[in-house]
Design a protein around this motif. Structure first.
Motif, PDB file in Angstrom:
ATOM      1  N   LYS A   1      -4.284  23.235   2.639  1.00 52.83           N
ATOM      2  CA  LYS A   1      -2.944  22.733   2.301  1.00 52.83           C
ATOM      3  C   LYS A   1      -2.624  21.466   3.068  1.00 52.83           C
ATOM      4  CE  LYS A   1       1.850  24.265   1.753  1.00 52.83           C
ATOM      5  NZ  LYS A   1       2.802  25.388   1.906  1.00 52.83           N
ATOM      6  N   GLY A   2      -3.160  21.371   4.278  1.00 49.61           N
ATOM      7  CA  GLY A   2      -2.919  20.174   5.079  1.00 49.61           C
ATOM      8  C   GLY A   2      -3.476  18.920   4.435  1.00 49.61           C
ATOM      9  N   LEU A   3      -4.564  19.071   3.695  1.00 51.97           N
ATOM     10  CA  LEU A   3      -5.171  17.923   3.020  1.00 51.97           C
ATOM     11  C   LEU A   3      -4.219  17.344   1.986  1.00 51.97           C
ATOM     12  CD1 LEU A   3      -7.821  16.253   2.724  1.00 51.97           C
ATOM     13  CD2 LEU A   3      -8.474  17.850   0.914  1.00 51.97           C
ATOM     14  N   ALA A   4      -3.559  18.215   1.225  1.00 57.52           N
ATOM     15  CA  ALA A   4      -2.629  17.753   0.193  1.00 57.52           C
ATOM     16  C   ALA A   4      -1.451  17.008   0.807  1.00 57.52           C
ATOM     17  CB  ALA A   4      -2.127  18.938  -0.630  1.00 57.52           C
ATOM     18  N   GLN A   5      -1.045  17.397   2.007  1.00 55.39           N
ATOM     19  CA  GLN A   5       0.081  16.735   2.665  1.00 55.39           C
ATOM     20  C   GLN A   5      -0.337  15.405   3.292  1.00 55.39           C
ATOM     21  OE1 GLN A   5       2.167  19.317   1.145  1.00 55.39           O
ATOM     22  NE2 GLN A   5       3.389  18.316   2.706  1.00 55.39           N
ATOM     23  N   PHE A   6      -1.596  15.283   3.637  1.00 57.14           N
ATOM     24  CA  PHE A   6      -2.053  14.138   4.424  1.00 57.14           C
ATOM     25  C   PHE A   6      -2.691  13.033   3.594  1.00 57.14           C
ATOM     26  CE2 PHE A   6      -5.112  11.780   6.962  1.00 57.14           C
ATOM     27  CZ  PHE A   6      -4.427  11.532   8.145  1.00 57.14           C
ATOM     28  N   LEU A   7      -3.635  13.403   2.729  1.00 53.72           N
ATOM     29  CA  LEU A   7      -4.517  12.418   2.106  1.00 53.72           C
ATOM     30  C   LEU A   7      -3.798  11.413   1.213  1.00 53.72           C
ATOM     31  CD1 LEU A   7      -7.416  11.443   1.928  1.00 53.72           C
ATOM     32  CD2 LEU A   7      -7.787  13.068   0.056  1.00 53.72           C
ATOM     33  N   PRO A   8      -2.859  11.802   0.333  1.00 52.54           N
ATOM     34  CA  PRO A   8      -2.236  10.795  -0.538  1.00 52.54           C
ATOM     35  C   PRO A   8      -1.575   9.651   0.232  1.00 52.54           C
ATOM     36  CG  PRO A   8      -1.774  12.999  -1.345  1.00 52.54           C
ATOM     37  CD  PRO A   8      -2.392  13.173   0.002  1.00 52.54           C
ATOM     38  N   GLU A   9      -0.824   9.991   1.284  1.00 51.36           N
ATOM     39  CA  GLU A   9      -0.173   8.936   2.051  1.00 51.36           C
ATOM     40  C   GLU A   9      -1.184   8.097   2.807  1.00 51.36           C
ATOM     41  OE1 GLU A   9       3.491   8.241   5.185  1.00 51.36           O
ATOM     42  OE2 GLU A   9       2.640  10.260   4.997  1.00 51.36           O
ATOM     43  N   TRP A  10      -2.211   8.743   3.354  1.00 54.46           N
ATOM     44  CA  TRP A  10      -3.246   7.992   4.073  1.00 54.46           C
ATOM     45  C   TRP A  10      -3.946   7.011   3.139  1.00 54.46           C
ATOM     46  CZ3 TRP A  10      -4.623   6.020   8.349  1.00 54.46           C
ATOM     47  CH2 TRP A  10      -5.950   5.665   8.620  1.00 54.46           C
ATOM     48  N   MET A  11      -4.230   7.403   1.910  1.00 54.68           N
ATOM     49  CA  MET A  11      -4.866   6.496   0.955  1.00 54.68           C
ATOM     50  C   MET A  11      -3.935   5.335   0.596  1.00 54.68           C
ATOM     51  SD  MET A  11      -7.999   7.210   0.333  1.00 54.68           S
ATOM     52  CE  MET A  11      -8.002   7.373   2.137  1.00 54.68           C
ATOM     53  N   GLU A  12      -2.628   5.599   0.490  1.00 50.67           N
ATOM     54  CA  GLU A  12      -1.676   4.510   0.253  1.00 50.67           C
ATOM     55  C   GLU A  12      -1.747   3.483   1.379  1.00 50.67           C
ATOM     56  OE1 GLU A  12       1.905   6.666  -2.313  1.00 50.67           O
ATOM     57  OE2 GLU A  12       2.021   6.627  -0.120  1.00 50.67           O
ATOM     58  N   ALA A  13      -1.880   3.957   2.611  1.00 53.08           N
ATOM     59  CA  ALA A  13      -1.934   3.054   3.756  1.00 53.08           C
ATOM     60  C   ALA A  13      -3.229   2.252   3.770  1.00 53.08           C
ATOM     61  CB  ALA A  13      -1.794   3.849   5.052  1.00 53.08           C
ATOM     62  N   VAL A  14      -4.357   2.918   3.521  1.00 51.68           N
ATOM     63  CA  VAL A  14      -5.645   2.227   3.524  1.00 51.68           C
ATOM     64  C   VAL A  14      -5.686   1.162   2.429  1.00 51.68           C
ATOM     65  CG1 VAL A  14      -8.134   2.513   3.175  1.00 51.68           C
ATOM     66  CG2 VAL A  14      -6.870   4.162   4.585  1.00 51.68           C
ATOM     67  N   GLU A  15      -5.202   1.505   1.245  1.00 53.55           N
ATOM     68  CA  GLU A  15      -5.175   0.529   0.149  1.00 53.55           C
ATOM     69  C   GLU A  15      -4.245  -0.639   0.479  1.00 53.55           C
ATOM     70  OE1 GLU A  15      -6.932   0.164  -2.403  1.00 53.55           O
ATOM     71  OE2 GLU A  15      -7.766   2.099  -3.017  1.00 53.55           O
ATOM     72  N   ARG A  16      -3.077  -0.347   1.019  1.00 50.14           N
ATOM     73  CA  ARG A  16      -2.119  -1.411   1.331  1.00 50.14           C
ATOM     74  C   ARG A  16      -2.665  -2.387   2.356  1.00 50.14           C
ATOM     75  NH1 ARG A  16       3.002  -0.153   5.014  1.00 50.14           N
ATOM     76  NH2 ARG A  16       1.368  -0.580   6.566  1.00 50.14           N
ATOM     77  N   ASP A  17      -3.367  -1.866   3.368  1.00 46.62           N
ATOM     78  CA  ASP A  17      -3.750  -2.682   4.518  1.00 46.62           C
ATOM     79  C   ASP A  17      -5.204  -3.127   4.510  1.00 46.62           C
ATOM     80  OD1 ASP A  17      -1.155  -2.364   5.377  1.00 46.62           O
ATOM     81  OD2 ASP A  17      -1.608  -0.696   6.721  1.00 46.62           O
ATOM     82  N   TYR A  18      -5.913  -2.868   3.421  1.00 45.23           N
ATOM     83  CA  TYR A  18      -7.347  -3.163   3.341  1.00 45.23           C
ATOM     84  C   TYR A  18      -7.656  -4.623   3.656  1.00 45.23           C
ATOM     85  CZ  TYR A  18     -11.975  -3.750   1.146  1.00 45.23           C
ATOM     86  OH  TYR A  18     -13.291  -4.054   0.895  1.00 45.23           O
ATOM     87  N   ASN A  19      -6.815  -5.549   3.229  1.00 47.62           N
ATOM     88  CA  ASN A  19      -7.129  -6.978   3.332  1.00 47.62           C
ATOM     89  C   ASN A  19      -6.953  -7.561   4.726  1.00 47.62           C
ATOM     90  OD1 ASN A  19      -7.633  -7.009   0.575  1.00 47.62           O
ATOM     91  ND2 ASN A  19      -5.618  -7.807   0.033  1.00 47.62           N
ATOM     92  N   HIS A  20      -6.345  -6.835   5.642  1.00 44.47           N
ATOM     93  CA  HIS A  20      -6.056  -7.414   6.961  1.00 44.47           C
ATOM     94  C   HIS A  20      -7.330  -7.498   7.806  1.00 44.47           C
ATOM     95  CE1 HIS A  20      -1.682  -7.558   6.646  1.00 44.47           C
ATOM     96  NE2 HIS A  20      -1.736  -6.402   6.025  1.00 44.47           N
ATOM     97  N   PRO A  21      -7.776  -8.708   8.159  1.00 42.75           N
ATOM     98  CA  PRO A  21      -8.995  -8.821   8.972  1.00 42.75           C
ATOM     99  C   PRO A  21      -8.842  -8.232  10.362  1.00 42.75           C
ATOM    100  CG  PRO A  21      -7.900 -10.950   8.769  1.00 42.75           C
ATOM    101  CD  PRO A  21      -7.215 -10.019   7.815  1.00 42.75           C
ATOM    102  N   SER A  22      -7.621  -8.142  10.848  1.00 42.10           N
ATOM    103  CA  SER A  22      -7.403  -7.597  12.197  1.00 42.10           C
ATOM    104  C   SER A  22      -7.788  -6.127  12.285  1.00 42.10           C
ATOM    105  CB  SER A  22      -5.942  -7.774  12.611  1.00 42.10           C
ATOM    106  OG  SER A  22      -5.069  -7.150  11.682  1.00 42.10           O
ATOM    107  N   ILE A  23      -7.696  -5.390  11.183  1.00 46.16           N
ATOM    108  CA  ILE A  23      -8.079  -3.980  11.206  1.00 46.16           C
ATOM    109  C   ILE A  23      -9.593  -3.892  11.204  1.00 46.16           C
ATOM    110  CG2 ILE A  23      -8.009  -1.774   9.981  1.00 46.16           C
ATOM    111  CD1 ILE A  23      -5.279  -2.457   8.949  1.00 46.16           C
TER     112      ILE A  23
END
Length: 579
Positions: A372-394
């Motif tokens: 159940k923890g996966l359902a609460q965690f993964l969607p938001e985490w994927m939104e963050a990774v997609e949003r911030d993918y282009n930043h070279p600092s990461i």
């Protein structure tokens, strides 16, 4: 009244037609979560308080400063849009709202979002009417539920230890954007410095038939490449060759500018956006982590992203930049962005200043002992990774931090394994730490947290590694080292603030008896890691104090505790693993 946080909130995809909705909103606390039944979403219903968005109601800057738990909150304000915007589409954007959100325009629900840290938007074109529009926002928040990531927000009434004041509701910029019927909804930029290319993946909303994607790059005003490619579908991929190579490096945030256009043969330019990118690579090589092929020792510091008056929200764009400049002035070259997904404006300044950062979610408080923890965690985490993918600092992702047992139950290892695998699938260009410190399941990098305050015993713990002996594992019954690059990603935390020495203050270990004793301990611990040939970096806890936690090198209001040059001299010398 001037608009707070007036700067453009999404520097990776900039359009000229936008409107900032920060400022005074109507506001009301809904302890019983009964506002829907009481028709609060009716555009004619007025709320009984006033709040300054984007600051959370717990903060002083909001004008509310309610530090108690709030089960739900409501926001309402009116706005008008230019008549010309009605010819295309109108998008309503939220930088972040904690935690579960529903939004109405003129009394009609336009959507819901779950997650307190990732950005989201709704197309509100069909709800726009003549004249004045009314937007109503409802947010539920329960950091004690075990069903949402809370990060360092205290689950007790008072702040305590390393948990601090909570954030409820809107805490990043709210804004409107005008787009045409067919527009660029996102672009992913993957640098390929070895071959002198960038690889583009553009997503198009609307009917893409008959459109061409144009891309132009430049560096310091000089053209460096361009291309045209037929769109045709909602996903366009292309590779653009660069005529001049300028590498993004630590301390040198060399950035190219990027212009993207959607062009229709009969209609001309339909959409145009501005972006930027940095040309750099991150590679694992034995025990080293290489940036653009060079072994770079990562001199990191823990940054928790808290502010005395704004809590989760920086009072200004300058404050975001200032935190990075403070860190650089102390001889650090990057940070772990700790237990919080930081806003894009912080990452923008990290990109500009050549500052290395690890992206991390605010996993504390979320029960991951079952799927159940996966359902609460993964969607938001994927939104963050997609949003911030282009930043070279990461230069790496760390979805979890210290996944301690929850009410005596162990983590579900499959939750960590799946999050790791999905993160790698979405972004194969960066290393991923499954859970910083403990308890590792599958990870590209093995890290430990070690708050030993004695430099001698600290050194002895890692000495056998130098000659191929035992590798220190903080929880050998729960995790196993597999030969990955290794570093101590939390250490120090030295308790020091003579002006805040009351019983509520908190830190690690025994307090030094003087400033000289602090410096001696700091240097002793840091030298151990710099001199170790198999350590690729360190992360000191922490950059500045946060409320009662007084182990920062600066105070909470960003005043230096020590002469910065002394700390800089300790941190900045060459490390054993560097080329």
């Amino acid at each position: 009244m001037s608009i707070p946080r007036p700067e453009y909130p999404r520097p990776q995809l900039v359009r000229s037609q936008w409107q900032n909705l920060n400022g005074e909103w109507e506001f009301e606390i809904d302890h019983g979560k009964s506002g829907k039944a009481r028709d609060y979403h009716n555009p004619k219903h007025e709320l009984n308080q006033r709040i300054l968005v984007p600051f959370c109601p717990e903060s002083k800057l909001s004008g509310i400063e309610n530090k108690d738990f709030m089960a739900a909150v409501w926001y309402r304000r009116s706005f008008t849009i230019p008549e010309s915007w009605k010819q295309g589409r109108v998008l309503l954007h939220f930088g972040a709202v904690d935690y579960e959100t529903e939004v109405w325009i003129n009394g009609t629900s336009v959507g819901k979002h779950r997650g307190g840290y990732s950005s989201f938007s709704f197309d509100i074109s069909d709800q726009i009417t003549d004249g004045e529009q009314v937007v109503t926002v409802y947010a539920e928040d329960d950091v004690r539920s075990g069903l949402q990531p809370r990060g360092k927000q205290s689950a007790q009434f008072h702040s305590h230890g390393c948990d601090y004041t909570r954030t409820t509701g809107i805490w990043q910029t709210v804004w409107l954007e005008s787009v045409p019927a067919t527009y660029l909804s996102s672009v992913r930029i993957t640098p390929d410095y070895a071959n002198g290319y960038i690889h583009l993946e553009a997503s198009i909303a609307g009917d893409a038939n008959g459109y061409v994607l144009e891309a132009e790059t430049s560096f310091a005003g000089q053209d460096t490449g361009r291309l045209q490619v037929t769109a045709g579908t909602s996903a366009v991929k292309a590779s653009l060759a660069l005529s001049d190579i300028h590498l993004w490096e630590p301390g040198n945030g060399r950035l190219y500018d990027l212009k993207l256009r959607l062009v229709n043969a009969s209609k001309g330019i339909a959409d145009e956006v501005s972006s930027y990118f940095g040309l750099r690579s991150v590679q694992l090589d034995g025990k080293a982590v290489r940036i653009n092929g060079k072994s770079v020792f990562q001199r990191l510091v823990l940054d928790q992203g808290f502010y005395p008056d704004g809590i989760y929200t920086a009072p200004s764009d300058e404050a975001l930049r200032n935190d990075i400049e403070i860190s650089l002035g102390l001889g650090f070259n990057g940070a772990r962005l700790h237990e919080k997904i930081f806003e894009p404006r912080f990452l923008y300044w990290a990109d500009r200043l050549g500052y290395l950062v690890w992206g991390e979610h605010a996993n504390w408080g979320l029960n991951i002992t079952s799927p159940k923890g996966l359902a609460q965690f993964l969607p938001e985490w994927m939104e963050a990774v997609e949003r911030d993918y282009n930043h070279p600092s990461i230069i790496g992702w760390c979805p979890f931090n210290e996944t301690w047992d929850f009410d005596g139950q162990k983590q579900d290892n499959d939750v960590l394994r799946i999050v790791y695998q999905v993160t790698k699938a979405v972004d194969p260009t960066r290393p991923v730490i499954d859970t910083s410190g403990n308890f590792h399941v599958v990870t590209d990098i093995f890290d430990v947290h070690d708050y030993d305050q004695n430099p001698e015993s600290f050194k002895a713990r890692y000495e056998p590694m130098k000659s191929g002996g035992a590798v220190f594992e903080s929880f050998p019954n729960r995790q196993r080292y597999g030969g990955q690059p290794y570093f101590v990603s939390e250490y120090g935390g030295i308790w020091w603030n003579p002006e805040q020495a009351d019983s509520k203050s908190w830190g690690y270990g025994d307090r030094p008896t003087s400033e000289d004793a602090f410096i001696t301990r700091y240097k002793g611990l840091t030298d151990v890691l710099l001199d170790h040939p198999l350590m690729f970096g360190f992360c000191y806890t922490q950059l500045y104090d946060v409320e009662q936690e007084v182990n920062g090198l600066y105070t909470y209001d960003r005043k230096p505790k020590f002469e910065p040059g002394i700390i800089h001299a300790i941190n900045a010398r060459k490390a054993a693993i560097e080329d």
